[in-house]
Design an enzyme around this catalytic site. Structure first.
Site, mmCIF file in Angstrom:
data_model
loop_
_atom_site.group_PDB
_atom_site.id
_atom_site.type_symbol
_atom_site.label_atom_id
_atom_site.label_comp_id
_atom_site.label_asym_id
_atom_site.label_seq_id
_atom_site.Cartn_x
_atom_site.Cartn_y
_atom_site.Cartn_z
ATOM 1 N N SER A 145 -0.930 1.423 3.843
ATOM 2 C CA SER A 145 -1.174 0.367 2.699
ATOM 3 C C SER A 145 -1.413 -1.010 3.789
ATOM 4 O O SER A 145 -0.989 -0.877 4.927
ATOM 5 C CB SER A 145 0.054 0.089 2.215
ATOM 6 O OG SER A 145 0.254 -1.064 1.487
ATOM 7 N N TYR A 158 9.474 -0.258 1.588
ATOM 8 C CA TYR A 158 7.945 -0.185 1.593
ATOM 9 C C TYR A 158 7.354 -0.547 2.953
ATOM 10 O O TYR A 158 6.573 0.276 3.701
ATOM 11 C CB TYR A 158 7.468 -0.636 0.338
ATOM 12 C CG TYR A 158 6.022 -0.294 0.083
ATOM 13 C CD1 TYR A 158 5.927 1.176 -0.575
ATOM 14 C CD2 TYR A 158 4.903 -0.573 0.276
ATOM 15 C CE1 TYR A 158 4.498 1.596 -0.824
ATOM 16 C CE2 TYR A 158 3.598 -0.269 0.104
ATOM 17 C CZ TYR A 158 3.264 0.816 -0.524
ATOM 18 O OH TYR A 158 2.086 1.311 -0.825
#
Ligand code: NAD
Length: 263
Positions: A145, A158
């Site tokens: 990401s 995350y």
């Protein structure tokens, strides 16, 4: 007619919806045989399988291995080898998010995110590599990401796991560099999937705005293109990284982020 990846066996984790399903669709179009994985409802799984069959994939199998449990990565590899006898392409796509300030971030949420986003890819790579080496060909693509490169508030697990996945990608690339096996990471910005919809819904609720206003506000804050990235663009990039033209691309980290990390 032969296709670029004719007959290659691809295992895509988290491929019953969202980005993973689109990656599977593009790999199917390129000729791959597919092992799908996810923890969605039986009807979502059936829809995903018939969707892929309609794309032309003759052989599509599914494993419901839940990657939040350490031993399930081994089961997923075993399911793939039982179904196909080989693994050529591993796409570590399954990933989860939880948004909370670090003071209220629970151990349970931290552990679950670390297991699914980082430990499962580690275990899957470790266990898929012998099968790739046996066929002297392999492609590993980790869906990280932009949060593998930069941070945002309230996403500690995350961001930490996606940075870790980028590091894991580079290490595996070095350990396989002299072999016909590559390992790369993709770093997308916002893609409008279920994972994103829940963040949009929270923003709409807390900011007393409509869903579309919340989506626009999220894009305005981070993604200069002010458009969501199409999951099919990520699938196309994965397919390219599986092609022969990419045989010398390894240890690379590609952003697909509408300019997010250029700022
Ligand atoms: P999604 O929520 O739409 O789909 C997630 C998939 O993972 C589903 O198939 C689900 O069944 C599967 N999954 C969830 N928990 C699992 C588990 N415990 N075991 C096995 N499978 C499990 O998510 P998405 O937006 O398509 O995200 C896919 C990947 O892309 C993730 O790694 C995510 O971090 C990454 N990503 C997403 C965005 C975005 O904006 N959507 C941006 C950058 C990176």
């Amino acid at each position: 007619m032969t296709t670029p990846l004719d007959g290659k066996i691809a295992l895509v984790t988290g491929s019953t919806s969202g980005i993973g399903l689109e990656i599977a669709r593009q790999l199917a179009k390129a000729g791959c045989r597919l092992m799908l994985n996810g923890i969605d409802t039986p009807s979502m799984v059936e829809d995903a399988i018939s969707d892929l069959r309609a794309t032309g994939a003759d052989e599509v199998f599914f494993s419901d291995a839940d990657l939040s449990a350490p031993r399930q990565a081994a089961r997923l590899i075993a399911d793939t080898l039982d179904s196909f006898g080989a693994i050529d392409i591993l796409v570590n796509n399954a990933g989860v998010q939880h948004v909370a300030p670090i003071e209220t971030f629970t151990d349970e949420n931290w552990d679950r995110i670390v297991e699914i986003n980082l430990s499962a890819p580690f275990r899957l790579i470790r266990q898929a590599l012998p099968a790739m080496r046996a066929n002297a060909w392999g492609r590993i693509i980790n869906i990280a990401s932009v949060h593998g490169l930069v941070a945002s508030r309230h996403k500690s697990a995350y961001v930490a796991t996606k940075h870790g996945l980028v590091g894991l990608t580079k290490t595996v690339a070095l350990e396989t560099a002299a072999e016909p096996i590559t390992c790369n990471a993709l770093c997308p910005g916002f893609v409008r999937t279920a994972l994103m919809e829940s963040q949009i819904a929270t923003q709409a609720r807390t900011g007393s705005m409509s869903t579309e206003e919340a989506a626009e506000s999220i894009l305005r804050e981070k993604q200069p293109s002010r458009s969501f990235i199409a999951a099919s663009d990520i699938g196309a990039m994965v397919t390219f990284l599986c092609s022969e033209a990419s045989s010398q691309i390894t240890g690379s980290v590609f952003t697909i982020d509408g300019g997010w990390t250029a700022q």
